[in-house]
Design a protein around this motif. Structure first.
Motif, PDB file in Angstrom:
ATOM      1  N   PHE A   3       1.098   2.538   6.072  1.00  0.00           N
ATOM      2  CA  PHE A   3       1.261   4.128   6.399  1.00  0.00           C
ATOM      3  C   PHE A   3       2.578   4.537   6.001  1.00  0.00           C
ATOM      4  O   PHE A   3       2.680   5.921   5.756  1.00  0.00           O
ATOM      5  N   GLY A   4       3.639   3.883   6.136  1.00  0.00           N
ATOM      6  CA  GLY A   4       4.902   4.232   5.788  1.00  0.00           C
ATOM      7  C   GLY A   4       5.214   5.042   4.720  1.00  0.00           C
ATOM      8  O   GLY A   4       5.742   6.361   4.425  1.00  0.00           O
ATOM      9  N   ILE A   5       4.585   4.119   3.645  1.00  0.00           N
ATOM     10  CA  ILE A   5       4.852   4.634   2.230  1.00  0.00           C
ATOM     11  C   ILE A   5       4.005   6.016   2.023  1.00  0.00           C
ATOM     12  O   ILE A   5       4.334   6.934   1.328  1.00  0.00           O
TER      13      ILE A   5
ATOM     14  N   PHE B 290      -7.330   3.027   9.600  1.00  0.00           N
ATOM     15  CA  PHE B 290      -7.153   4.166   8.415  1.00  0.00           C
ATOM     16  C   PHE B 290      -7.280   3.373   7.110  1.00  0.00           C
ATOM     17  O   PHE B 290      -6.514   2.280   6.996  1.00  0.00           O
ATOM     18  N   VAL B 291      -7.569   4.009   6.102  1.00  0.00           N
ATOM     19  CA  VAL B 291      -7.616   3.598   4.507  1.00  0.00           C
ATOM     20  C   VAL B 291      -7.082   4.531   3.512  1.00  0.00           C
ATOM     21  O   VAL B 291      -6.913   5.690   4.036  1.00  0.00           O
ATOM     22  N   GLY B 292      -6.649   4.022   2.637  1.00  0.00           N
ATOM     23  CA  GLY B 292      -6.209   4.898   1.633  1.00  0.00           C
ATOM     24  C   GLY B 292      -5.270   4.111   0.369  1.00  0.00           C
ATOM     25  O   GLY B 292      -5.248   2.931   0.672  1.00  0.00           O
ATOM     26  N   PRO B 293      -4.640   4.617  -0.420  1.00  0.00           N
ATOM     27  CA  PRO B 293      -3.774   3.947  -1.154  1.00  0.00           C
ATOM     28  C   PRO B 293      -2.828   3.007  -0.813  1.00  0.00           C
ATOM     29  O   PRO B 293      -2.091   3.557   0.314  1.00  0.00           O
ATOM     30  N   GLU B 294      -2.670   1.773  -1.142  1.00  0.00           N
ATOM     31  CA  GLU B 294      -1.828   0.980  -0.700  1.00  0.00           C
ATOM     32  C   GLU B 294      -2.430   0.079   0.523  1.00  0.00           C
ATOM     33  O   GLU B 294      -2.017  -0.802   0.974  1.00  0.00           O
ATOM     34  N   ARG B 295      -3.911   0.376   0.696  1.00  0.00           N
ATOM     35  CA  ARG B 295      -4.404  -0.267   1.840  1.00  0.00           C
ATOM     36  C   ARG B 295      -5.174  -1.486   1.566  1.00  0.00           C
ATOM     37  O   ARG B 295      -5.974  -1.329   0.657  1.00  0.00           O
TER      38      ARG B 295
ATOM     39  N   TYR C 261      -7.888   0.516  -5.178  1.00  0.00           N
ATOM     40  CA  TYR C 261      -7.864  -1.018  -5.429  1.00  0.00           C
ATOM     41  C   TYR C 261      -8.176  -1.439  -6.867  1.00  0.00           C
ATOM     42  O   TYR C 261      -7.599  -2.364  -7.256  1.00  0.00           O
ATOM     43  N   CYS C 262      -9.158  -1.003  -7.447  1.00  0.00           N
ATOM     44  CA  CYS C 262      -9.682  -1.208  -8.743  1.00  0.00           C
ATOM     45  C   CYS C 262      -8.517  -1.021  -9.765  1.00  0.00           C
ATOM     46  O   CYS C 262      -8.226  -1.490 -10.765  1.00  0.00           O
TER      47      CYS C 262
ATOM     48  N   ARG D  63      -0.879  -4.364   3.586  1.00  0.00           N
ATOM     49  CA  ARG D  63      -0.166  -3.943   2.029  1.00  0.00           C
ATOM     50  C   ARG D  63      -0.663  -5.138   1.140  1.00  0.00           C
ATOM     51  O   ARG D  63      -0.531  -4.919   0.044  1.00  0.00           O
ATOM     52  N   VAL D  64      -1.254  -6.377   1.651  1.00  0.00           N
ATOM     53  CA  VAL D  64      -1.680  -7.406   0.733  1.00  0.00           C
ATOM     54  C   VAL D  64      -2.999  -7.725   1.298  1.00  0.00           C
ATOM     55  O   VAL D  64      -3.590  -7.646   2.366  1.00  0.00           O
TER      56      VAL D  64
END
Length: 344
Positions: A12-14, A159-164, A310-311, A325-326
């Motif tokens: 979330f931070g980034i 919550f989901v999104g880039p980096e999740r 992710y892809c 993040r991993v």
């Protein structure tokens, strides 16, 4: 405005930092981990611990608003969950003077609910070390608010999104490989999620609106969501292999997951597999009316957006771990993939 984001190097931070930078804000990140993103030169980075008063004092210097997003996740040891989520929250409040705080809590404070939708006024009943710590941290915030501090509390759904990555990496990996994906039960329950972009917009509103609107507690979740089966199927459809969600009998599956979790052979903790078969959604009307917040993404759109990220990044992802993040270690579930053949 200058914003302090605790947990700035996290998922979330980034996303929040990128959102704030696009708005022209100045940002300081406080995190135990280095800020290893391309935006590093655009922010002030403080490597430190929210439980350390001096670290928070150093980080908050010159900042106007504090977004307290740093938290231990459910896979952390119980004692660390408590010290980070409860003691860390207390330290952040004490060390940041009279600045407004936006505290990122969780709908885990509602425990296992007996009705839906859940309202902000419903009883808080934490389940397990993580849920209990989230409830205690909110009590710390409520006490400070009663003493005159401005503290907006946001309770987001998962919550989901880039980096999740985290547990969602299981779904994305299997989808990318063209495998059917297991589902406990029929999946006809409604399970609300949230896109990280929508959490960012809610956070900015909570940090900038007048206190008579923002100094309160708000549920944050997607407005549009269907059933767990339908929403997760959207990811398999986006993968384009014709894979389907496959129902597993609940009782034997739960027995197996409990045994694997006890043997440390599964990445799924009880809060996930004990509640995933039930309805889980909150009312977001208070945030919509009082903050003027409007979520952009449905469950399906959020999951597919995260899957596409992710892809695009799967080949550079690091090793497994216990943060969002991993990817989480799949343990025995990696062997379970053998029962779900790849589709052409």
């Amino acid at each position: 405005m200058r914003w302090l984001v605790t947990g700035g190097a996290g998922f979330f931070g980034i996303n929040l930092i990128r959102h704030l930078l696009k708005r022209g804000g100045d940002v300081t990140s406080l995190d135990r981990q280095p800020f290893d993103y391309p935006e590093r030169s655009k922010i002030t980075e403080v490597v430190g611990d929210i439980r350390n008063h001096a670290d928070v004092i150093r980080a908050v210097d010159g900042c106007d608003v504090v977004v307290h997003a740093a938290a231990a996740l459910p896979l952390y040891p119980p004692d660390e969950i408590h010290t980070i989520d409860v003691d860390g929250t207390r330290t952040v409040i004490e060390a940041t003077g009279n600045r407004r705080i936006v505290h990122i809590s969780s709908t885990a404070v509602y425990g296992v609910p007996d009705h839906h939708p859940l309202l902000e006024s419903d009883k808080m009943t934490g389940v397990g070390p993580y849920g209990t710590a989230k409830v205690e941290a909110e009590h710390v915030c409520i006490g400070a608010r009663a003493a005159g501090r401005e503290i907006a509390v946001l309770r987001p759904k998962s919550f989901v999104g880039p980096e999740r990555l985290g547990v969602f990496a299981l779904l994305y990996e299997w989808a990318r490989e063209g495998r059917d994906f297991p589902l406990l039960g029929k999946g006809t329950n409604r399970y609300q999620l949230l896109d990280v972009h929508d959490l960012c917009t809610a956070t900015v509103l909570a940090g900038t609106l007048p206190a008579d609107r923002a100094n309160d507690t708000f549920n944050i979740g997607a407005h549009e969501f269907t059933t767990l089966r339908e929403d997760f199927q959207a990811v398999l459809d986006a993968a384009g292999h014709g894979a389907r969600m496959r129902a597993l009998p609940i009782a034997p599956a739960l027995w197996a997951l409990r045994k694997l979790e006890a043997m440390k052979l599964s990445p799924l903790y009880p809060w996930i597999y004990e509640t995933v078969t039930e309805d889980s959604y909150v009312s977001i009307e208070k945030a919509r009316t009082q903050l003027g917040w409007s979520p952009r993404y449905s469950n399906k759109a959020a999951l597919v957006r995260n899957y596409r990220w992710y892809c695009d990044n799967a080949d550079r992802l690091g090793g497994s771990g216990v943060t969002h993040r991993v990817p989480w270690k799949q343990g025995a579930l990696a062997l379970a993939k053998l029962a779900f053949r790849r589709r052409a």
